[in-house]
Design an enzyme around this catalytic site. Sequence first.
Site, short mmCIF file in Angstrom:
data_model
loop_
_atom_site.label_atom_id
_atom_site.label_comp_id
_atom_site.label_asym_id
_atom_site.label_seq_id
_atom_site.Cartn_x
_atom_site.Cartn_y
_atom_site.Cartn_z
N ASP A 1 -8.37 -15.67 -17.45
CA ASP A 1 -9.24 -16.22 -16.43
C ASP A 1 -10.30 -17.11 -17.08
O ASP A 1 -10.85 -16.77 -18.13
CB ASP A 1 -9.90 -15.06 -15.66
CG ASP A 1 -10.70 -15.53 -14.48
OD1 ASP A 1 -10.10 -16.07 -13.54
OD2 ASP A 1 -11.93 -15.34 -14.49
N ASP B 1 0.85 -1.19 0.00
CA ASP B 1 0.00 0.00 0.00
C ASP B 1 0.89 1.24 0.00
O ASP B 1 1.50 1.58 1.01
CB ASP B 1 -0.90 -0.04 1.23
CG ASP B 1 -1.68 1.25 1.44
OD1 ASP B 1 -1.84 2.01 0.47
OD2 ASP B 1 -2.15 1.47 2.58
N ASN C 1 -0.13 4.44 -0.63
CA ASN C 1 -0.77 5.71 -0.27
C ASN C 1 -1.53 5.65 1.05
O ASN C 1 -2.34 6.51 1.35
CB ASN C 1 -1.71 6.18 -1.39
CG ASN C 1 -2.84 5.19 -1.66
OD1 ASN C 1 -2.86 4.10 -1.10
ND2 ASN C 1 -3.78 5.57 -2.52
N ASP D 1 -3.96 3.78 2.39
CA ASP D 1 -5.41 3.66 2.50
C ASP D 1 -5.84 2.24 2.86
O ASP D 1 -7.03 1.93 2.89
CB ASP D 1 -6.10 4.11 1.20
CG ASP D 1 -5.76 3.22 0.01
OD1 ASP D 1 -4.94 2.28 0.17
OD2 ASP D 1 -6.32 3.45 -1.08
N GLU E 1 -6.19 -20.29 -17.76
CA GLU E 1 -6.66 -21.08 -16.62
C GLU E 1 -7.74 -22.03 -17.12
O GLU E 1 -8.72 -21.61 -17.74
CB GLU E 1 -7.24 -20.16 -15.54
CG GLU E 1 -7.87 -20.90 -14.38
CD GLU E 1 -8.76 -20.00 -13.53
OE1 GLU E 1 -8.72 -20.14 -12.30
OE2 GLU E 1 -9.52 -19.19 -14.10
#
Length: 543
Positions: free
Chosen positions: A202, A23, A25, A27, A271
Site C-alpha cells: 500500500d 460471511d 459466521n 455477523d 501501489e
Amino acid sequence: MDNSSQWWRGAVIYQVYPRSFFDSNNDGIGDLPGVTAKMGYIAALGVDAIWLSPFFTSPMKDFGYDVADYCNVDPIFGTLDDLDRLIESAHEHGLKVMIDQVLNHSSDQHPWFVESRSSHNNDKADWYVWADAQPDGTVPNNWLSVFGGPAWHWDSRRRQYYLHNFLDSQPDLNFHNPEVVDAVLDTVEFWLKRGIDGFRLDTANYYYHDLALRNNPPKEEIVEGSIGVRLDNPYAYQLHLYDKSRPENIGFLQRLRALLDQYPNITTVGEVGCDFALETMAAYTQGNDKLHMCYSFDLLTHDATMGHVRNTMETIEAGLGDGWPCWSIGNHDVARVATRWGNNEHGLAKSKVYMAMLLSLRGSVCLYQGEELGLPEAELTFEQLVDPFGIAFWPEFKGRDGCRTPMPWESTEQGGFTQSATPWLPIDEKQRPLAVNKQEGNRESVLHAYRDFLHIRRTHPALRSGDIEFLYHDDTTLTFVRRHQDETLFIAINTSIQDTLLPLEHTLNPITLPEAISSGYIKDETIVLPPFSVLVAQVTPSN
C-alpha cells in the site's frame, strides 16, 4: 500453473476484499473462513493468485488500512489458524496468496505510537514523524492529507505535531529511523514464515519524507479528472515533491527485496500514486533488486479513451527497461469500471470488452472481486456511508463504499453473502440480478466471458509474456500485436456502440472466441468490429 520464481510475470491476481466477500459466521461481515469457503470459485476463474486486502488487528477507522498489530488477524476476520487454513486451501487449488502490507503508517492505537506519543525521550520517541509548531503555533509546513486538510495533527502530550498523509488516526512511521525499518521488515518476515507468496504494498512511494520539511510548491496546471485530481480536495493543488516519492525510498525497497529473496518464489506489487507515477513504476521495478511489479492509478481514472490507454502503455514501455508493470482498471478505492467507464450504459457489454483489453495488455493484472460479474457502482445514501473519505467530501465525492458493498452470490435479499444478518454495507438492488448463481447458468454472462478469456490468456504465451506493439487507436478503438517466440497475435478492441471497420494489413487467422464475447471478423479484406467486440487472431508470417 508455473511455480518458478517468475510465476508472477503475466500472472492474473484476484483481489479479495475480505470484509465484503463471504460471511461464514453470520455477523454481517465477511471473514477469512468465508474466503476459504469460496476458494473453488476463485480457482475456477482461471487466475493465478489472490490478494487479500488487510485483515490485521485494527480499530477499523479506515477499514483495516489502520493497523494496530502487524502480526495478527483482527477477530472480526478470524484467527491466525484461519489464515493458515486459507493459505493451505489456496495452494491446494493451485493459487498463490498475496497480502496487503500497510507499512507507511499505523493506527494511532498501535503500541508503537502509544509509546512514541507518551514523551520526548522514550525508546520509540522518534519512530513517527514529529515536528514542532511554527512560532505562531501553526503547522510545520504546507503538506496536506489525501483525506483533506493539513497532514499534521497536534498532540497535546508531546506538544508537537505528527505527520499523517491520510486520516489523523493513521500517523506516518519515520523510515529515516533505522530501528523502524528493522521493525517493519520483521513484520514482513513474520508472514513470509507463515507461507505467504507475496505482498501488495500500500502507498509504496510514501515511506520517506523530506527531513528538512520543505513546503511543496503549487501545481502549475490542475486538470480535473487527471490522475487523482478532484478540485474539491486541496491535495490536488500541490506538486508533491517533498512529502512522498523521495529518493530514499529506493534504498528501503532494496532492503525489502534482499529479505524477500531469502524465500523462494516471492513477489511484490507496489501501489504508486503520484504526479510521476509511470516514471516511478519504472524506477521501482528496474534492476531486479527492488519491487517485482508496480501499478499506478493511470487506468483507474474516468478516462476510458483508447488513446489514454495507449499513451499510458507506451509511456511505461519506453522507460521500463527490465522492469515489469501490473495493470488494474478497478479496485477497492475507485468506482466500479462498469459505472466509471461504462456510464451505466451497455454496462455488461462494456465490462466484457474492457476485460478483454486489460487481459491482452503486456504486464500482470489485478482483478477486483465483482468485476467478473460486471457489477455497477452501488448507490448509497449519506446515512449509509461508513467510509471516512466519502463522509468528508460528500456530496461532490461519494467515497469508496459504492465499490465495497458485499459480493452477491445469490439473487436474494442478503445476496447469499450472509444468512440472516444485516450486511455491513447494503446490497444494491441492481446488483442482485448479476449474482453468481444467476450468471453460472448463462453462457453469455460476464462471468463466463471472464473465465473463457482467462483460459485463452493462459493458453497463449504471447498474451501472458509477449512484447507489445500498438498499431492504431481512436477514442473507442485500439489495435496492437503481442509477440512471443514463434507466436504473434493481433488484437483489436471496439469499445463503442457502432461498427468499426479497419483495413486488413496482416494475414490473420482469427481465434474462435466463446459465445460470451462478441467477436470481430474479416470480410472482403476488411476487419469488421461489431459494437463492443474483440478480435484475437494469429498473424501468419509473410513469405
